[in-house]
Scaffold this motif. Structure first.
Motif, PDB file in Angstrom:
ATOM      1  N   SER A   4      18.275 -12.300  16.753  1.00 32.06           N
ATOM      2  CA  SER A   4      19.218 -13.219  17.382  1.00 32.06           C
ATOM      3  C   SER A   4      18.920 -14.643  16.941  1.00 32.06           C
ATOM      4  CB  SER A   4      19.102 -13.149  18.903  1.00 32.06           C
ATOM      5  OG  SER A   4      19.393 -11.861  19.362  1.00 32.06           O
ATOM      6  N   ALA A   5      19.927 -15.494  17.008  1.00 28.51           N
ATOM      7  CA  ALA A   5      19.758 -16.905  16.661  1.00 28.51           C
ATOM      8  C   ALA A   5      20.052 -17.751  17.885  1.00 28.51           C
ATOM      9  CB  ALA A   5      20.701 -17.287  15.525  1.00 28.51           C
ATOM     10  N   LEU A   6      19.222 -18.734  18.118  1.00 29.05           N
ATOM     11  CA  LEU A   6      19.471 -19.662  19.213  1.00 29.05           C
ATOM     12  C   LEU A   6      20.603 -20.584  18.779  1.00 29.05           C
ATOM     13  CD1 LEU A   6      18.679 -20.817  21.970  1.00 29.05           C
ATOM     14  CD2 LEU A   6      17.045 -22.285  20.791  1.00 29.05           C
ATOM     15  N   GLY A   7      21.733 -20.483  19.438  1.00 32.50           N
ATOM     16  CA  GLY A   7      22.904 -21.264  19.061  1.00 32.50           C
ATOM     17  C   GLY A   7      23.145 -22.464  19.933  1.00 32.50           C
ATOM     18  N   SER A   8      22.794 -22.349  21.229  1.00 29.01           N
ATOM     19  CA  SER A   8      23.033 -23.481  22.114  1.00 29.01           C
ATOM     20  C   SER A   8      22.118 -23.414  23.326  1.00 29.01           C
ATOM     21  CB  SER A   8      24.501 -23.525  22.560  1.00 29.01           C
ATOM     22  OG  SER A   8      24.816 -22.407  23.361  1.00 29.01           O
ATOM     23  N   ILE A   9      22.022 -24.561  23.978  1.00 34.21           N
ATOM     24  CA  ILE A   9      21.240 -24.701  25.200  1.00 34.21           C
ATOM     25  C   ILE A   9      22.119 -25.419  26.212  1.00 34.21           C
ATOM     26  CG2 ILE A   9      19.227 -25.825  26.261  1.00 34.21           C
ATOM     27  CD1 ILE A   9      17.903 -25.679  23.451  1.00 34.21           C
ATOM     28  N   GLY A  41      21.897 -27.794  14.171  1.00 33.49           N
ATOM     29  CA  GLY A  41      22.286 -26.395  14.287  1.00 33.49           C
ATOM     30  C   GLY A  41      22.096 -25.806  15.667  1.00 33.49           C
ATOM     31  N   VAL A  42      21.338 -26.451  16.518  1.00 37.70           N
ATOM     32  CA  VAL A  42      21.219 -26.029  17.912  1.00 37.70           C
ATOM     33  C   VAL A  42      22.051 -27.008  18.729  1.00 37.70           C
ATOM     34  CG1 VAL A  42      19.702 -25.688  19.893  1.00 37.70           C
ATOM     35  CG2 VAL A  42      18.925 -25.035  17.614  1.00 37.70           C
ATOM     36  N   ARG A  43      23.044 -26.461  19.411  1.00 35.34           N
ATOM     37  CA  ARG A  43      23.958 -27.300  20.182  1.00 35.34           C
ATOM     38  C   ARG A  43      23.510 -27.350  21.639  1.00 35.34           C
ATOM     39  NH1 ARG A  43      29.426 -27.652  18.265  1.00 35.34           N
ATOM     40  NH2 ARG A  43      30.149 -26.791  20.224  1.00 35.34           N
ATOM     41  N   VAL A  44      23.603 -28.548  22.245  1.00 34.26           N
ATOM     42  CA  VAL A  44      23.209 -28.737  23.636  1.00 34.26           C
ATOM     43  C   VAL A  44      24.437 -29.186  24.412  1.00 34.26           C
ATOM     44  CG1 VAL A  44      21.726 -30.011  25.230  1.00 34.26           C
ATOM     45  CG2 VAL A  44      20.841 -29.323  22.991  1.00 34.26           C
ATOM     46  N   LEU A  45      24.651 -28.532  25.547  1.00 32.91           N
ATOM     47  CA  LEU A  45      25.743 -28.888  26.452  1.00 32.91           C
ATOM     48  C   LEU A  45      25.131 -29.375  27.753  1.00 32.91           C
ATOM     49  CD1 LEU A  45      28.792 -28.925  27.123  1.00 32.91           C
ATOM     50  CD2 LEU A  45      28.486 -26.601  28.038  1.00 32.91           C
ATOM     51  N   PHE A  46      25.557 -30.523  28.207  1.00 32.93           N
ATOM     52  CA  PHE A  46      25.097 -31.092  29.474  1.00 32.93           C
ATOM     53  C   PHE A  46      26.155 -30.762  30.511  1.00 32.93           C
ATOM     54  CE2 PHE A  46      23.521 -33.455  25.907  1.00 32.93           C
ATOM     55  CZ  PHE A  46      22.164 -33.516  26.168  1.00 32.93           C
ATOM     56  N   GLU A  47      25.748 -30.018  31.545  1.00 31.74           N
ATOM     57  CA  GLU A  47      26.716 -29.513  32.521  1.00 31.74           C
ATOM     58  C   GLU A  47      26.360 -29.962  33.929  1.00 31.74           C
ATOM     59  OE1 GLU A  47      28.727 -25.387  32.633  1.00 31.74           O
ATOM     60  OE2 GLU A  47      26.991 -25.222  33.950  1.00 31.74           O
ATOM     61  N   ASN A  48      27.398 -30.325  34.675  1.00 33.09           N
ATOM     62  CA  ASN A  48      27.217 -30.690  36.072  1.00 33.09           C
ATOM     63  C   ASN A  48      26.834 -29.444  36.861  1.00 33.09           C
ATOM     64  OD1 ASN A  48      27.199 -32.304  38.360  1.00 33.09           O
ATOM     65  ND2 ASN A  48      29.331 -31.863  38.816  1.00 33.09           N
ATOM     66  N   ARG A  49      25.709 -29.529  37.559  1.00 32.36           N
ATOM     67  CA  ARG A  49      25.221 -28.393  38.336  1.00 32.36           C
ATOM     68  C   ARG A  49      24.885 -28.862  39.741  1.00 32.36           C
ATOM     69  NH1 ARG A  49      24.631 -23.417  35.384  1.00 32.36           N
ATOM     70  NH2 ARG A  49      23.379 -22.940  37.187  1.00 32.36           N
ATOM     71  N   THR A  50      25.253 -28.035  40.720  1.00 33.27           N
ATOM     72  CA  THR A  50      24.912 -28.344  42.110  1.00 33.27           C
ATOM     73  C   THR A  50      23.650 -27.615  42.555  1.00 33.27           C
ATOM     74  OG1 THR A  50      26.348 -26.559  42.906  1.00 33.27           O
ATOM     75  CG2 THR A  50      27.321 -28.773  42.726  1.00 33.27           C
ATOM     76  N   ASP A  51      23.100 -26.770  41.673  1.00 32.82           N
ATOM     77  CA  ASP A  51      21.908 -26.001  42.019  1.00 32.82           C
ATOM     78  C   ASP A  51      20.633 -26.586  41.409  1.00 32.82           C
ATOM     79  OD1 ASP A  51      22.684 -25.334  39.425  1.00 32.82           O
ATOM     80  OD2 ASP A  51      22.137 -23.216  39.629  1.00 32.82           O
ATOM     81  N   VAL A  52      20.698 -27.842  40.950  1.00 33.85           N
ATOM     82  CA  VAL A  52      19.509 -28.506  40.416  1.00 33.85           C
ATOM     83  C   VAL A  52      19.293 -29.828  41.149  1.00 33.85           C
ATOM     84  CG1 VAL A  52      19.747 -27.439  38.143  1.00 33.85           C
ATOM     85  CG2 VAL A  52      20.753 -29.685  38.544  1.00 33.85           C
ATOM     86  N   ALA A  53      18.054 -30.284  41.140  1.00 31.66           N
ATOM     87  CA  ALA A  53      17.702 -31.565  41.761  1.00 31.66           C
ATOM     88  C   ALA A  53      17.991 -32.701  40.778  1.00 31.66           C
ATOM     89  CB  ALA A  53      16.222 -31.569  42.141  1.00 31.66           C
ATOM     90  N   PRO A  54      18.048 -33.934  41.259  1.00 26.59           N
ATOM     91  CA  PRO A  54      18.272 -35.069  40.360  1.00 26.59           C
ATOM     92  C   PRO A  54      17.200 -35.217  39.284  1.00 26.59           C
ATOM     93  CG  PRO A  54      18.674 -35.725  42.620  1.00 26.59           C
ATOM     94  CD  PRO A  54      18.075 -34.337  42.668  1.00 26.59           C
ATOM     95  N   ALA A  55      15.979 -34.776  39.556  1.00 25.62           N
ATOM     96  CA  ALA A  55      14.899 -34.817  38.568  1.00 25.62           C
ATOM     97  C   ALA A  55      14.243 -33.447  38.525  1.00 25.62           C
ATOM     98  CB  ALA A  55      13.867 -35.880  38.930  1.00 25.62           C
ATOM     99  N   THR A  56      13.847 -33.032  37.336  1.00 26.12           N
ATOM    100  CA  THR A  56      13.233 -31.722  37.175  1.00 26.12           C
ATOM    101  C   THR A  56      11.897 -31.648  37.916  1.00 26.12           C
ATOM    102  OG1 THR A  56      12.552 -30.061  35.572  1.00 26.12           O
ATOM    103  CG2 THR A  56      12.126 -32.345  34.987  1.00 26.12           C
ATOM    104  N   ALA A  57      11.603 -30.487  38.473  1.00 25.50           N
ATOM    105  CA  ALA A  57      10.362 -30.301  39.226  1.00 25.50           C
ATOM    106  C   ALA A  57       9.178 -29.998  38.316  1.00 25.50           C
ATOM    107  CB  ALA A  57      10.534 -29.173  40.244  1.00 25.50           C
TER     108      ALA A  57
END
Length: 123
Positions: A4-9, A41-57
């Motif tokens: 498999s190839a990592l295509g996006s995050i 070649g690795v694409r990143v999408l930034f998505e609005n999420r309600t299940d995450v905190a404002p800063a990573t734990a």
């Protein structure tokens, strides 16, 4: 099974617009207007999420490594944007490394691999 190839995050955020703009300004990646940013070649999408905190734990759990041609120039550019450094650019066995924090608290590294390391790795 075929490899498999990592295509996006997908990077979830409570403020994906801010995070998207920061990555564009900080790392000058390719952007095609579809929401994704292409990092070699690795694409990143930034998505609005309600299940995450404002800063990573746990910011050290996943670290994006960005390979650059000139780590010191990249660091100077990031300094101009007000970057928060966890570890300023330093020489290590494989080259120059620096670790900084994005606006959501995620760790990212800029890496300039040395010619010696690349030659030994056969690249």
């Amino acid at each position: 099974m075929k490899s498999s190839a990592l295509g996006s995050i997908l990077l979830g955020s409570v403020d994906p617009v801010r995070l998207h703009a920061w990555y564009l300004a900080a790392l000058a990646p390719e952007h095609f207007g579809d929401g994704f940013i292409d990092f070699g070649g690795v694409r990143v999408l930034f998505e609005n999420r309600t299940d995450v905190a404002p800063a990573t734990a746990e910011p050290g759990r996943v670290i994006f490594n960005f390979h650059v041609a000139d780590a010191r120039a990249a660091a100077a550019h990031l300094d101009g944007l007000g970057a928060t450094w966890l570890v300023e650019v330093e020489r290590r066995d494989a080259g120059l490394f620096g670790t900084l924090v994005d606006p959501d608290g995620n760790y990212i590294q800029i890496i300039e691999l040395s010619e010696e390391y690349l030659a030994a790795a056969g690249r």
